[in-house]
Structures are given as C-alpha cells and as structure tokens.
Design a protein around this motif. Sequence first.
Motif, PDB file in Angstrom:
ATOM      1  N   LYS A  28       0.824  -1.216   0.000  1.00  0.00           N
ATOM      2  CA  LYS A  28       0.000   0.000   0.000  1.00  0.00           C
ATOM      3  C   LYS A  28       0.857   1.265   0.000  1.00  0.00           C
ATOM      4  CE  LYS A  28      -4.058  -2.094   2.227  1.00  0.00           C
ATOM      5  NZ  LYS A  28      -3.843  -3.435   1.853  1.00  0.00           N
ATOM      6  N   LEU A  29       1.878   1.235  -0.848  1.00  0.00           N
ATOM      7  CA  LEU A  29       2.772   2.380  -0.981  1.00  0.00           C
ATOM      8  C   LEU A  29       2.311   3.223  -2.162  1.00  0.00           C
ATOM      9  CD1 LEU A  29       6.142   0.499  -0.457  1.00  0.00           C
ATOM     10  CD2 LEU A  29       4.868   1.865   1.212  1.00  0.00           C
ATOM     11  N   ASP A  30       2.458   4.512  -2.034  1.00  0.00           N
ATOM     12  CA  ASP A  30       1.992   5.420  -3.069  1.00  0.00           C
ATOM     13  C   ASP A  30       3.150   5.937  -3.920  1.00  0.00           C
ATOM     14  OD1 ASP A  30      -0.103   6.582  -4.390  1.00  0.00           O
ATOM     15  OD2 ASP A  30      -0.210   8.342  -3.090  1.00  0.00           O
ATOM     16  N   HIS A  31       4.146   5.095  -4.124  1.00  0.00           N
ATOM     17  CA  HIS A  31       5.298   5.471  -4.931  1.00  0.00           C
ATOM     18  C   HIS A  31       4.938   5.366  -6.419  1.00  0.00           C
ATOM     19  CE1 HIS A  31       7.499   5.413  -1.254  1.00  0.00           C
ATOM     20  NE2 HIS A  31       7.541   4.104  -1.149  1.00  0.00           N
ATOM     21  N   THR A  32       5.635   6.149  -7.240  1.00  0.00           N
ATOM     22  CA  THR A  32       5.466   6.077  -8.687  1.00  0.00           C
ATOM     23  C   THR A  32       6.594   5.233  -9.252  1.00  0.00           C
ATOM     24  OG1 THR A  32       4.483   8.284  -8.703  1.00  0.00           O
ATOM     25  CG2 THR A  32       5.298   7.434 -10.802  1.00  0.00           C
ATOM     26  N   LEU A  33       6.230   4.213 -10.014  1.00  0.00           N
ATOM     27  CA  LEU A  33       7.206   3.297 -10.582  1.00  0.00           C
ATOM     28  C   LEU A  33       7.251   3.472 -12.096  1.00  0.00           C
ATOM     29  CD1 LEU A  33       9.133   0.893  -9.911  1.00  0.00           C
ATOM     30  CD2 LEU A  33       7.218  -0.611 -10.476  1.00  0.00           C
ATOM     31  N   HIS A  34       8.439   3.801 -12.588  1.00  0.00           N
ATOM     32  CA  HIS A  34       8.682   3.867 -14.028  1.00  0.00           C
ATOM     33  C   HIS A  34       9.602   2.707 -14.367  1.00  0.00           C
ATOM     34  CE1 HIS A  34       6.937   7.890 -14.262  1.00  0.00           C
ATOM     35  NE2 HIS A  34       7.590   8.132 -13.136  1.00  0.00           N
ATOM     36  N   GLU A  35       9.390   2.113 -15.538  1.00  0.00           N
ATOM     37  CA  GLU A  35      10.199   0.957 -15.912  1.00  0.00           C
ATOM     38  C   GLU A  35      11.000   1.229 -17.174  1.00  0.00           C
ATOM     39  OE1 GLU A  35       6.660  -0.983 -16.696  1.00  0.00           O
ATOM     40  OE2 GLU A  35       6.104  -0.145 -14.773  1.00  0.00           O
ATOM     41  N   ALA A  36      12.182   0.660 -17.195  1.00  0.00           N
ATOM     42  CA  ALA A  36      13.005   0.607 -18.393  1.00  0.00           C
ATOM     43  C   ALA A  36      13.470  -0.836 -18.523  1.00  0.00           C
ATOM     44  CB  ALA A  36      14.195   1.549 -18.279  1.00  0.00           C
ATOM     45  N   LYS A  37      13.382  -1.379 -19.724  1.00  0.00           N
ATOM     46  CA  LYS A  37      13.723  -2.779 -19.924  1.00  0.00           C
ATOM     47  C   LYS A  37      15.215  -3.013 -20.144  1.00  0.00           C
ATOM     48  CE  LYS A  37       9.110  -3.964 -21.440  1.00  0.00           C
ATOM     49  NZ  LYS A  37       8.579  -2.779 -20.865  1.00  0.00           N
TER      50      LYS A  37
END
Length: 137
Positions: A28-37
């Motif tokens: 229940k964390l409100d972090h923003t996750l961006h992904e790079a492959k």
Amino acid sequence: MSKNLNILLIEDNLIEIMKMKRTISFLKLDHTLHEAKNGEEALEILKDKSKYPDIILLDLNMPKISGIEFLKIIKDNDALKHIPVIILTTSDNQKDLFECYKIGVSGYILKPLKYDDYVHKIGAVLSYWSINQLKKI
C-alpha cells in the motif's frame, strides 16, 4: 516523515517487473514506478531532467548495457551521479558486489526466492529511501 518516491526500475524480466508492482501495491505504498527494460531505455528516460527519479533500482544482468556498465555511466555523469542506485540481483558474485560499491552504488540487494522475503526486503529498502533526505537538482 516519509515521502512518495519516484522510482526508476531497470529490469528486463517482465515477471520481476510485475513482482515489483505487486509488492508496492501489496505494501500500500503510493510510490510512482517507471520501468526501463534495459540501460539504453533508462538513459533515454534520464535525458529529461524533469523525470529524474528519487532512486534507481537496477538489475545487473541485462541485454545491451549490463547493470555495471549502466552504473558506471550514471556515476560518471555530473547531472545524474547524485541519484541513489540500488542493485537488485540474483548474483551473489563477490566480484560484482565489490565492483558495484567501488563505482558508487548505494545498496546491493539479493533477490530472495520466496515472495514473502522479497516483500520484506523491498519494503525495507523503499521505507529507508522514503525517509532519507534526497537531493533534488
């Protein structure tokens, strides 16, 4: 007081990406996750200063640019070297560990096999970095 993190996850394994998303949701964390492959994709994201992450979670074993090569690029770049980089890997190779710390990694985390252990480790890492005073440029 903790803050919501802007996280860049550099990971080529789709299952590991989904596991990270599931863990953040479960906690229940409100972090923003961006992904790079891969490292090249991550470097493209990092060209935009407004998208600089608070932390980078980096896998070591990736195509195109290895995690260690990517780490060297980041730590040699004056505009990016302030960003904490945490290695998330299955490699317990001591040579990799020492090389990463020599380059300037902020942490080296072995991915546990059991999901509960993974959740605990990721929760601890994100909790620490959400209360740490991060430098904004």
